[in-house]
Design a protein around this motif. Structure first.
Motif, PDB file in Angstrom:
ATOM      1  N   GLY A 179      45.828  13.313 -11.622  1.00 35.49           N
ATOM      2  CA  GLY A 179      44.876  12.228 -11.490  1.00 35.49           C
ATOM      3  C   GLY A 179      44.638  11.573 -12.837  1.00 35.49           C
ATOM      4  O   GLY A 179      44.900  12.161 -13.892  1.00 35.49           O
ATOM      5  N   GLY A 180      44.149  10.331 -12.794  1.00 33.43           N
ATOM      6  CA  GLY A 180      43.894   9.623 -14.040  1.00 33.43           C
ATOM      7  C   GLY A 180      42.819   8.578 -13.868  1.00 33.43           C
ATOM      8  O   GLY A 180      42.394   8.252 -12.748  1.00 33.43           O
ATOM      9  N   LEU A 181      42.345   8.074 -15.007  1.00 28.98           N
ATOM     10  CA  LEU A 181      41.383   6.979 -14.975  1.00 28.98           C
ATOM     11  C   LEU A 181      41.595   6.102 -16.196  1.00 28.98           C
ATOM     12  O   LEU A 181      42.093   6.564 -17.238  1.00 28.98           O
ATOM     13  CB  LEU A 181      39.944   7.500 -14.912  1.00 28.98           C
ATOM     14  CG  LEU A 181      39.341   8.264 -16.103  1.00 28.98           C
ATOM     15  CD1 LEU A 181      38.855   7.340 -17.212  1.00 28.98           C
ATOM     16  CD2 LEU A 181      38.170   9.113 -15.624  1.00 28.98           C
ATOM     17  N   ILE A 182      41.231   4.826 -16.046  1.00 26.57           N
ATOM     18  CA  ILE A 182      41.206   3.903 -17.170  1.00 26.57           C
ATOM     19  C   ILE A 182      39.843   3.242 -17.199  1.00 26.57           C
ATOM     20  O   ILE A 182      39.214   3.020 -16.153  1.00 26.57           O
ATOM     21  CB  ILE A 182      42.336   2.852 -17.100  1.00 26.57           C
ATOM     22  CG1 ILE A 182      42.286   2.066 -15.776  1.00 26.57           C
ATOM     23  CG2 ILE A 182      43.691   3.512 -17.273  1.00 26.57           C
ATOM     24  CD1 ILE A 182      43.319   0.958 -15.690  1.00 26.57           C
ATOM     25  N   TYR A 183      39.381   2.904 -18.394  1.00 27.84           N
ATOM     26  CA  TYR A 183      38.029   2.370 -18.543  1.00 27.84           C
ATOM     27  C   TYR A 183      37.972   1.558 -19.825  1.00 27.84           C
ATOM     28  O   TYR A 183      38.600   1.903 -20.834  1.00 27.84           O
ATOM     29  CB  TYR A 183      37.026   3.524 -18.612  1.00 27.84           C
ATOM     30  CG  TYR A 183      35.586   3.103 -18.798  1.00 27.84           C
ATOM     31  CD1 TYR A 183      34.761   2.876 -17.708  1.00 27.84           C
ATOM     32  CD2 TYR A 183      35.043   2.937 -20.074  1.00 27.84           C
ATOM     33  CE1 TYR A 183      33.435   2.491 -17.866  1.00 27.84           C
ATOM     34  CE2 TYR A 183      33.721   2.555 -20.243  1.00 27.84           C
ATOM     35  CZ  TYR A 183      32.913   2.332 -19.140  1.00 27.84           C
ATOM     36  OH  TYR A 183      31.604   1.949 -19.299  1.00 27.84           O
ATOM     37  N   GLY A 184      37.205   0.456 -19.778  1.00 26.27           N
ATOM     38  CA  GLY A 184      36.965  -0.321 -20.988  1.00 26.27           C
ATOM     39  C   GLY A 184      38.043  -1.344 -21.254  1.00 26.27           C
ATOM     40  O   GLY A 184      38.693  -1.873 -20.336  1.00 26.27           O
ATOM     41  N   SER A 185      38.272  -1.620 -22.537  1.00 26.62           N
ATOM     42  CA  SER A 185      39.210  -2.664 -22.955  1.00 26.62           C
ATOM     43  C   SER A 185      40.642  -2.255 -22.671  1.00 26.62           C
ATOM     44  O   SER A 185      41.004  -1.079 -22.800  1.00 26.62           O
ATOM     45  CB  SER A 185      39.046  -2.965 -24.440  1.00 26.62           C
ATOM     46  OG  SER A 185      37.739  -3.418 -24.705  1.00 26.62           O
ATOM     47  N   LEU A 186      41.446  -3.266 -22.317  1.00 28.56           N
ATOM     48  CA  LEU A 186      42.859  -2.995 -22.063  1.00 28.56           C
ATOM     49  C   LEU A 186      43.567  -2.607 -23.348  1.00 28.56           C
ATOM     50  O   LEU A 186      44.348  -1.657 -23.379  1.00 28.56           O
ATOM     51  CB  LEU A 186      43.525  -4.229 -21.446  1.00 28.56           C
ATOM     52  CG  LEU A 186      45.026  -4.118 -21.190  1.00 28.56           C
ATOM     53  CD1 LEU A 186      45.308  -3.047 -20.159  1.00 28.56           C
ATOM     54  CD2 LEU A 186      45.597  -5.463 -20.753  1.00 28.56           C
ATOM     55  N   ARG A 187      43.283  -3.340 -24.403  1.00 31.64           N
ATOM     56  CA  ARG A 187      43.886  -3.043 -25.707  1.00 31.64           C
ATOM     57  C   ARG A 187      42.815  -3.115 -26.763  1.00 31.64           C
ATOM     58  O   ARG A 187      41.738  -3.685 -26.562  1.00 31.64           O
ATOM     59  CB  ARG A 187      45.007  -4.033 -26.026  1.00 31.64           C
ATOM     60  CG  ARG A 187      46.206  -3.954 -25.086  1.00 31.64           C
ATOM     61  CD  ARG A 187      47.305  -4.911 -25.526  1.00 31.64           C
ATOM     62  NE  ARG A 187      48.447  -4.863 -24.609  1.00 31.64           N
ATOM     63  CZ  ARG A 187      48.536  -5.607 -23.510  1.00 31.64           C
ATOM     64  NH1 ARG A 187      47.565  -6.446 -23.188  1.00 31.64           N
ATOM     65  NH2 ARG A 187      49.593  -5.501 -22.727  1.00 31.64           N
ATOM     66  N   SER A 188      43.103  -2.545 -27.922  1.00 31.32           N
ATOM     67  CA  SER A 188      42.170  -2.645 -29.038  1.00 31.32           C
ATOM     68  C   SER A 188      42.102  -4.097 -29.509  1.00 31.32           C
ATOM     69  O   SER A 188      43.020  -4.895 -29.286  1.00 31.32           O
ATOM     70  CB  SER A 188      42.608  -1.720 -30.186  1.00 31.32           C
ATOM     71  OG  SER A 188      43.910  -2.063 -30.607  1.00 31.32           O
ATOM     72  N   GLN A 189      41.017  -4.431 -30.176  1.00 31.60           N
ATOM     73  CA  GLN A 189      40.780  -5.808 -30.597  1.00 31.60           C
ATOM     74  C   GLN A 189      41.909  -6.304 -31.497  1.00 31.60           C
ATOM     75  O   GLN A 189      42.356  -5.611 -32.404  1.00 31.60           O
ATOM     76  CB  GLN A 189      39.446  -5.888 -31.341  1.00 31.60           C
ATOM     77  CG  GLN A 189      38.980  -7.303 -31.593  1.00 31.60           C
ATOM     78  CD  GLN A 189      37.559  -7.317 -32.148  1.00 31.60           C
ATOM     79  OE1 GLN A 189      36.978  -6.275 -32.363  1.00 31.60           O
ATOM     80  NE2 GLN A 189      37.017  -8.507 -32.353  1.00 31.60           N
ATOM     81  N   SER A 190      42.384  -7.535 -31.220  1.00 33.97           N
ATOM     82  CA  SER A 190      43.510  -8.088 -31.976  1.00 33.97           C
ATOM     83  C   SER A 190      43.364  -9.598 -32.072  1.00 33.97           C
ATOM     84  O   SER A 190      42.819 -10.255 -31.165  1.00 33.97           O
ATOM     85  CB  SER A 190      44.831  -7.731 -31.280  1.00 33.97           C
ATOM     86  OG  SER A 190      45.909  -8.447 -31.854  1.00 33.97           O
ATOM     87  N   TRP A 191      43.865 -10.159 -33.155  1.00 31.62           N
ATOM     88  CA  TRP A 191      43.838 -11.617 -33.320  1.00 31.62           C
ATOM     89  C   TRP A 191      44.843 -12.310 -32.403  1.00 31.62           C
ATOM     90  O   TRP A 191      44.758 -13.513 -32.153  1.00 31.62           O
ATOM     91  CB  TRP A 191      44.150 -11.982 -34.778  1.00 31.62           C
ATOM     92  CG  TRP A 191      45.521 -11.493 -35.223  1.00 31.62           C
ATOM     93  CD1 TRP A 191      45.812 -10.320 -35.828  1.00 31.62           C
ATOM     94  CD2 TRP A 191      46.766 -12.184 -35.054  1.00 31.62           C
ATOM     95  NE1 TRP A 191      47.157 -10.199 -36.056  1.00 31.62           N
ATOM     96  CE2 TRP A 191      47.778 -11.349 -35.597  1.00 31.62           C
ATOM     97  CE3 TRP A 191      47.131 -13.415 -34.519  1.00 31.62           C
ATOM     98  CZ2 TRP A 191      49.122 -11.713 -35.610  1.00 31.62           C
ATOM     99  CZ3 TRP A 191      48.472 -13.781 -34.531  1.00 31.62           C
ATOM    100  CH2 TRP A 191      49.458 -12.926 -35.069  1.00 31.62           C
TER     101      TRP A 191
END
Length: 793
Positions: A591-603
């Motif tokens: 099993g798995g989960l994802i949460y929050g931002s897709l990627r870290s902040q980037s320009w």
């Protein structure tokens, strides 16, 4: 254990160097931790004698001494030691001598008086802790002799880290026996003769705890003079073994412990009442030990007592009240055998660890007690004088450790070590180790085990003894030959490790949680699913067995969010426990989960949070990787209690249900105090890790024909259903079907959506005609109109 090499070589002196001896001991299983010099480096120090000591004319605390011993005659030395006086012999550092710390002796003037050297204390030579004054050497020390030669300081101290099973080597006697066997050298043990009693004084001994103390030997020695100093040779041997000199009686008992391996103790007889009683302690009984520690004894502790009080913790430490002191005139010597089971762990339970407990815990020879007491008596009479009474020996034969015999087969010697009786004389090796040959047959040998070898009980122990004495590095070697069977590796299955690595490559981190979960979290996620409740849980928040991997994953997510983490990609593989069938069953899932931002902040791009399609994409890549070749299908799951009704799907592989993917239900999200939506998935491993073997199909050499269609359907219609109908209607010549556009908005009924498909046709053995393709397209459009109410745009 630390020993003096010189002392060891008095017992056995093989013609090998120190380094060879150290290597030999280590290879025989007696690992040497370190080798260091017996004394710090110094030179130019001789035995001197003060012929006169006069006050310094200009310094009240200095004395001008005339010292004999130098080849040039009597020299004048100015000294500040309070004990500098006529007639004593001391270490004399002459002009040019080098002392520890790179200190060089030069001619000097002290308050106008010339000084031709230095008289030394123990600390200045780093040969002891006494810095109260000059080191007074024995009166028979030869004047003018080099001090290093006189004290045999060109010696090495060998520290051996013995394994717990080799208690027989915790003495010079035991190590000498080993070295003698390893080198075929004779062991020159001192001639230990019984000491004839000079008086009839005895002290009664009563053993009440016979199982813990089968043997107790004691002896009264009266009219001793404890104020006499221990001889220098005795103090030096103790120092080199890491033991501080205390008084002649204690020094002798420590010396016998080091020499023979038998712990001993001496009581001041004047402090004893009635007789000796070896018994178990009374619960709550108190005792002040020699180290001034007050202990409250437990009922499982063996003690030595008289008729009124406890005197010592047996085999560990004596009491302060009965200790030998300067006024002691009569002592009672104790030499006993305490079983390892009676002593093991007791010292540590009282915060103690002593040389005695270290030996008794590992096992002491139960036939050594009288020999040890005779040796101690001989030394004490020579040092402190006195008259010894007869030895009182109390034994319980039924409680003595039984004599053991072990059989060694010739065939086992060859199969275990690769040695035959013509290559190694096993009887000679084992006999030198003290084993007695009882019987020899064509099959093998029967040996009686000596009482000091607690570690030999089975045939493999005899093999080990032969191997280490013969030499592990000399044992024959041969390539291992055995039948091998390579397990078949099916390409139709994927390993769990590979599946985990795939998720890691997608940015996930594996977590491992307990199979026990908080029943409150379980109730939030699965309110209508009964979990198995443990009768004896680790804690209240770990009292239910998990029915899904999600409770553990959610708790891990919350834990990380509470520690300033803003996003997460987590997965876990493990067992879940299900009782829906009426009995407890367990299944492996991932099993798995994802949460929050897709990627870290980037320009490079605007930040966005993960959504349903990110989770679905991860699941799809995992299924494609693990279950390659199997058809995956997603079915909307509108009544999912766990998931958001509009963002939940069941997952099917070849029409077999394997799991689900979706967004956590908003109510459950609020209950877990999550600020954003968590997207989760869970799959059954047994179904996921089964792939379909690829089969080769010849590539068609004929051209492809592509057609595009766009249809209007109700928004509730699933694309998967449309694709299924198109494939079924178009037939085998349809090689590829792709949805390339979805549109809803201006110009289209708000209740409908536009779907655009690209269809690719190809025949394996001929070129398709336009009429055939047009016919297939017409059939597809007709099917979509009939089954889904679709209209062609």
């Amino acid at each position: 254990m630390k020993i003096s090499e010189a002392w060891l070589r008095e017992w056995v002196n093989p013609n090998i160097s120190t380094s060879d001896l150290v290597a030999q001991l280590t290879m025989a299983g007696l690992e040497v931790d370190s080798v260091e010099a017996a004394a710090a480096t110094f030179s130019g120090v001789i035995v001197g004698e003060i012929l006169s000591a006069e006050p310094h004319p200009d310094a009240e605390k200095l004395r001008v001494c005339q010292v004999n011993g130098h080849p040039d005659g009597v020299l004048q030395v100015v000294c500040g030691a309070a004990n500098a006086r006529t007639g004593i012999k001391i270490p004399f550092a002459t002009i040019g001598a080098e002392l520890p710390g790179d200190f060089k002796i030069k001619k000097a003037k002290l308050r106008g008086v010339e000084s031709f050297g230095m008289l030394c204390a123990q600390t200045e030579l780093q040969l002891g802790d006494d810095d109260s004054g000059l080191w007074e050497l024995p009166t028979d020390a030869p004047v003018g002799t080099d001090l290093r030669e006189y004290l045999s300081l060109n010696d090495s101290l060998i520290e051996i880290d013995l394994t717990p099973n080799r208690g027989d080597c915790l003495s010079i006697r035991g190590l000498a026996r080993e070295v003698g066997v390893l080198n075929g050298a004779a062991v020159n043990a001192p001639n230990l003769l019984p000491v004839a009693p000079a008086c009839e004084d005895t002290f009664a001994v009563d053993i009440k705890a016979v199982e813990a103390c089968p043997t107790y030997a004691g002896r009264v020695i009266r009219n001793i003079d404890v104020r006499r100093p221990s001889p220098l040779w005795l103090r030096e041997r103790l120092r080199r073994s890491g033991i501080r000199s205390i008084d002649p009686v204690v020094d002798v008992t420590n010396y016998v412990l080091l020499e023979l391996g038998q712990p001993m103790h001496a009581f001041d007889l004047q402090t004893l009442t009635g007789g000796i009683s070896v018994r178990m302690a009374k619960e709550g009984e108190t005792l002040k030990l020699l180290n001034d520690q007050d202990v409250v004894l437990r009922g499982d502790t063996l003690v030595i007592a008289d008729h009124t009080k406890a005197l010592a913790i047996a085999g560990i430490m004596g009491g302060a009240e009965s200790a030998v002191g300067e006024t002691t005139r009569t002592i009672f010597l104790e030499s006993a055998f305490f079983t390892p089971a009676a002593i093991a762990g007791k010292a540590r339970s009282y915060g103690l660890h002593t040389d005695s407990s270290h030996r008794f815990e590992r096992g002491v020879d139960h036939q050594l007690q009288v020999t040890a007491i005779e040796r101690a008596t001989e030394l004490l009479l020579a040092i402190v004088g006195g008259e010894a009474g007869p030895v009182v020996l109390v034994q319980n034969q039924n409680a003595q450790p039984p004599l053991r015999s072990v059989h060694l087969r010739r065939a086992r010697l060859e199969s275990g070590l690769g040695l035959t009786s013509d290559k190694v004389d096993a009887v000679a090796i084992l006999s030198r180790l003290g084993l007695t040959l009882e019987r020899e047959t064509a099959e093998g040998w029967q040996f009686q085990i000596p009482t000091y070898r607690f570690d030999i009980a089975i045939e493999e122990d005899l093999l080990e003894e032969v191997a280490r004495v013969y030499g592990y590095d000399r044992l024959p070697t041969r390539p291992m030959a055995f039948a091998t069977h390579l397990e078949a590796h099916s390409e139709a299955s994927t390993s769990l490790v590979e599946a985990k690595r795939h998720l890691v490559s997608r940015g996930y981190r594996e977590v491992i949680t307990y199979s026990f979960v908080d029943p409150k979290v379980h109730a939030i996620l699965f309110p209508h699913v009964d979990a198995v409740v443990l009768k004896n849980p680790i804690s209240a928040d770990m009292s239910s067995m998990r029915t899904s991997l999600l409770p553990g994953l959610m708790q891990t997510l919350v834990y990380n969010l509470n520690r300033q983490q803003t996003s997460a990609r987590l997965f876990e593989a493990g067992m879940v426990f299900d009782t829906s069938s009426g009995s407890l069953a367990q299944y492996s899932r991932i099993g798995g989960l994802i949460y929050g931002s897709l990627r870290s902040q980037s320009w490079a791009e605007k930040p966005r949070d993960v959504d349903f399609f990110d989770a679905k994409g991860d699941v799809e890549t995992l299924v494609t990787f693990a279950a390659n070749g199997r058809a995956i299908r997603y079915v909307p799951w509108a009544d999912a209690e766990l998931l958001h009704p509009g963002q939940a799907a069941k997952i099917y592989l070849d029409d077999q249900y394997v799991g689900y993917v979706g967004a956590l239900h908003p109510l459950k999200q609020r209950a877990l105090d999550l600020n954003k939506t968590a997207f989760v998935f869970e799959l059954t491993l047994a179904d996921l890790l089964v792939a379909r073997l690829p089969r080769f199909q010849p590539l068609s050499r004929f051209p492809e024909v592509s057609r595009d269609i766009a249809v209007l359907v109700e928004k509730a219609v699933c694309v998967a259903d449309l694709e299924g109908s198109i494939r079924k209607t178009a037939g085998d010549v349809l090689k590829n079907l792709k949805l390339f556009d979805v549109y809803s908005g201006e110009g289209i009924d708000p209740k409908r959506k536009s779907l655009a498909f690209s269809l690719t046709f190809q025949h394996p053995s001929r070129t398709l005609k336009d009429e055939e393709v047009n016919a297939s397209m017409a059939a597809v459009i007709d099917c979509l109109e009939r089954e889904f109410g679709a209209n062609l745009r």
